[in-house]
Design an enzyme around this catalytic site. Structure first.
Site, short mmCIF file in Angstrom:
data_model
loop_
_atom_site.label_atom_id
_atom_site.label_comp_id
_atom_site.label_asym_id
_atom_site.label_seq_id
_atom_site.Cartn_x
_atom_site.Cartn_y
_atom_site.Cartn_z
N ASP A 75 0.82 -1.21 0.00
CA ASP A 75 0.00 0.00 0.00
C ASP A 75 0.86 1.26 0.00
OD1 ASP A 75 0.69 -0.80 2.71
OD2 ASP A 75 -0.60 0.82 3.41
N GLU A 132 0.10 -1.08 5.78
CA GLU A 132 1.22 -0.67 6.62
C GLU A 132 1.17 0.82 6.91
OE1 GLU A 132 5.20 0.87 7.68
OE2 GLU A 132 3.97 1.38 5.93
#
Length: 370
Positions: A75, A132
């Protein structure tokens, strides 16, 4: 251009070209990465985030137990401030440009290339997470649910965040406080409402004093970090209230970052005490305990010997705060964190390529210790 550089460039560009901001589904980028893992046993860990968006973490393994696990996340942060296509993967003067190029699609691509290049008898795993940048949910799903990660029993996890290939033995983790003041909505001219901001102000005044204490009181600081003081960052939200409306809800979000040597209890006491006095509701989420290995830890020394670079610490957080539950973690990868989370993010192809043989030497050294 060598075949390896060409393959690395293609993979990195492909990953950059896929929109994987934390609030959208990462299934497309997870599927692209899975294409690269044909020689590995692959476990998919599907889940829905708090908004119901489909997410997937990947665990891949080859060889016996006890090797290295390379870890990275799929991400990215939002594309705030970008003036060009954030997903172009444009190349210029040996650099690949795009959102997440450095943090951390380029390093993930280099780790995949390194894992694939290892001899088949060298045990290696890939722990590829998501979320994350927000909640660390992908890493938590991996730790809690992955049978393959438990079977692999890695001796070490190398989180390949961009550190200019400097071994990072420890970093700060955060506690996120969500602090909500409640008012009564009305037309502001009528005198019938109550503005939540006025209730929030006394709380914020105490938070400013706490912010100042963190920067001036040595007992609250850690000299092994730069900066030595813990961060307390504030973001305010009136949830779209117009200027002629008494604000019904005012939210202050505070992110407190602290290292392993810092006891967060005084900060917790200060936040909750100030909230109680001001009538503000508080909830919290924690990233995980700050990971930190001693400077003379064998894995830190091994990374130092292979790179020739002195180990250090960093103020930002990584999935290591969660993944350390599986194995000791060192953070080390190609690229410069100073260009991450900013418009114009780019990564050097040469730096990504130079990391591959370092990663393979480290994996082989870990395998020899079994």
């Amino acid at each position: 251009m060598t075949d390896r550089v060409a393959a690395l460039t293609t993979l990195t560009r492909d990953l950059i070209s896929i929109d994987s901001r934390s609030f959208v589904s990462n299934l497309p980028i997870a599927e692209r990465i899975s294409v690269e893992l044909g020689d590995f046993e692959v476990e998919t860990l599907d889940y829905a985030d708090a908004d119901g968006t489909a997410k997937r973490a990947l665990v891949a393994h080859r060889g016996g137990p006890g090797g290295i696990a390379f870890s990275g996340h799929m991400d990215t942060v939002p594309d705030t401030g970008w003036q060009e296509d954030p997903w172009s993967g444009r190349s210029d003067a040996g650099m690949l440009h795009g959102l997440g190029a450095t943090d951390m699609k380029g390093p993930v691509a280099a780790a995949i290339m390194a894992a694939r290049a290892l001899p088949l008898d060298v045990p290696v795993s890939l722990f590829i997470t998501t979320d994350e940048e927000t909640t660390k949910a992908g890493a938590r799903e991996l730790v809690q649910r992955s049978a393959l990660a438990r079977a692999a029993k890695p001796a070490m996890i190398l989180v390949v965040e961009p550190t200019n290939m400097i071994p990072v033995r420890g970093h700060r983790s955060h506690i996120l406080f969500t602090c909500v003041a409640t008012g009564v909505q009305a037309h502001s001219a009528t005198g019938l409402g109550r503005n939540a901001n006025w209730a929030l102000l006394p709380f914020l005044t105490e938070m400013q004093a706490l912010f100042d204490r963190l920067r001036t009181v040595p007992a609250l600081q850690d000299q092994d970090y730069d900066p030595v003081f813990s961060d307390l960052n504030l973001v305010l939200d009136n949830h779209g209230a117009a200027i002629n409306v008494t604000v019904p809800q005012a939210t202050a979000r505070l992110k407190f970052r602290y290292s392993a040597k810092i006891d967060p209890a005084p900060v917790l006491d200060a936040v909750y005490g100030a909230a109680k006095r001001a009538g503000v509701a508080v909830s919290e989420t924690r990233e995980g305990s700050p990971p930190e290995l001693p400077a003379d830890h064998p894995l830190v020394r091994l990374c130092t010997d292979i790179t020739g670079k002195r180990p250090g610490t960093v103020p930002f957080g990584t999935d290591a705060s969660v993944l350390q539950a599986l194995a000791p973690c060192v953070v080390m990868g190609p690229g410069d964190m100073s260009v991450a989370h900013a418009p114009g993010e780019a990564v050097s192809i040469a730096e990504l390529d130079a990391a591959i043989p370092v990663f393979t030497r480290l994996a082989e050294a870990i395998a020899e210790r079994r």
